[in-house]
Design a protein around this motif. Structure first.
Motif, PDB file in Angstrom:
ATOM      1  N   ILE A  57       0.926  -1.040  -0.065  1.00 36.81           N
ATOM      2  CA  ILE A  57       0.035  -0.200   0.030  1.00 36.81           C
ATOM      3  C   ILE A  57       0.935   1.266  -0.029  1.00 36.81           C
ATOM      4  O   ILE A  57       0.539   2.265  -0.578  1.00 36.81           O
ATOM      5  N   SER A  58       1.709   1.420   0.951  1.00 38.68           N
ATOM      6  CA  SER A  58       2.744   2.712   0.821  1.00 38.68           C
ATOM      7  C   SER A  58       3.583   2.617  -0.533  1.00 38.68           C
ATOM      8  O   SER A  58       3.519   3.886  -0.777  1.00 38.68           O
TER       9      SER A  58
ATOM     10  N   VAL B  96       0.984   4.134  -2.892  1.00 43.44           N
ATOM     11  CA  VAL B  96       0.678   5.768  -2.804  1.00 43.44           C
ATOM     12  C   VAL B  96       1.739   6.292  -3.159  1.00 43.44           C
ATOM     13  O   VAL B  96       1.651   7.268  -3.826  1.00 43.44           O
TER      14      VAL B  96
END
Length: 318
Positions: A221-222, A225
């Motif tokens: 997810i990091s 993003v």
């Protein structure tokens, strides 16, 4: 099928375990001895070079290199908990380890392995702040906070490994003592316990699996993003960010995919587990120095300065 004999709870007649190793073929083991000796040398020297470069090159001021230095130290410790014993065992026919040594190895492997997982997660957060909140980067990732995060990775790794070992030492081992692996890990050792290990297996899987898969999802997810936010960056900014994040993502995939396969499943073992374990116990620590130096201009420049300083010092001595 031979039936398993169960002992009285708490009785432990096993004083040592025998590893079956990577192969039963002496010729294959000789090749593996040379190969893994070289790999271990690369791990130790490569990671020591990174640590020396970060220290001498005064890169500690940057949180990214602060955590990279720590990652290199953990890599050395993690591989040293497994590789030296494995390499020596390739030269002997009977590969043994004491009961206490086995429990200690489980603790060390999970302590440093879990600490590495948390460190890689922290490094992803560091890149997220640097790219998505550049104006507040040094405020958010100041030295005091970095030290606290570092302490948190140690504490998290310690608690995780303490739980694993606490679950193992209470089990009785009364009969078979052959471990179909090249180091002590929870699932292969659980198979030898002379009692029902279903509940222990579930707790072990929940403990290791939650940390591994949870951290992997957070990392994905990091970086997702970060990649989305790169659209707002200049071409030069995108190139630098992709170069840095690309190396991080490569390490994450090589390390986490095999770990997830090993620890997110029930208390079962497969014949290919030993080969899968090679990726996160040996291959990743070997690749880390290569990935973080060859793909990082700042580290390469610091290494050049370090080499220039060494050559100048030797010239002055002469």
């Amino acid at each position: 099928m031979a039936s398993r004999t169960y002992s009285i709870e708490g009785v432990n007649n096993v004083t040592e375990f025998i590893f079956l190793g990577l192969s039963q073929n002496p010729e294959v083991e000789e090749v593996c001895f040379v190969l893994f000796s070289f790999f271990y040398m690369v791990i130790v020297l490569g990671n020591l070079l990174i640590m020396l470069t970060v220290c001498v090159g005064n890169l500690f001021k940057s949180p990214m290199y602060f955590f990279l230095n720590f990652l290199s130290f953990v890599d050395i410790c993690y591989s040293s908990a497994i590789a030296p014993k494995m390499i020596v065992d390739m030269l002997v026919k009977k590969k043994t380890i004491s009961y206490g040594g086995c429990m200690l190895q489980i603790f060390a492997v999970h302590f440093f392995g879990c600490t590495e997982i948390f460190t890689l997660t922290v490094m992803a957060y560091d890149r997220y702040v640097a790219i998505c909140k550049p104006l507040h980067y040094m405020t958010i990732m100041d030295r005091e906070r970095c030290n606290k995060i570092l302490l948190g990775t140690w504490v998290g790794g310690f608690l995780h490994s303490l739980i694993q070992v606490a679950l193992m030492v209470q089990l009785p081992f009364c009969g078979p003592n052959e471990i179909d692996h090249y180091f002590c890990d929870v699932h292969p050792v659980l198979k030898l316990a002379c009692t029902d290990t279903y509940i222990v297996g579930v707790v072990v899987t929940a403990n290791s699996g939650t940390i591994t898969l949870g951290s992997f999802v957070i990392l994905l997810i990091s970086y997702a993003v970060i990649l989305v936010s790169l659209r707002k960056q200049s071409a030069e900014g995108r190139r630098k960010a992709l170069s840095t994040c690309g190396s991080h993502i490569a390490v994450v995939i090589i390390f986490f995919v095999p770990c997830t396969f090993m620890y997110m499943r029930p208390d079962t073992t497969f014949s290919g587990d030993k080969m899968v374990a090679i990726f996160y116990t040996i291959i990743t620590p070997v690749l880390n120095p290569l990935i973080y130096t060859l793909r990082n201009a700042e580290v390469k420049n610091a290494m050049r300065k370090l080499w220039t300083r060494k050559v100048s010092w030797e010239t002055t001595r002469k």
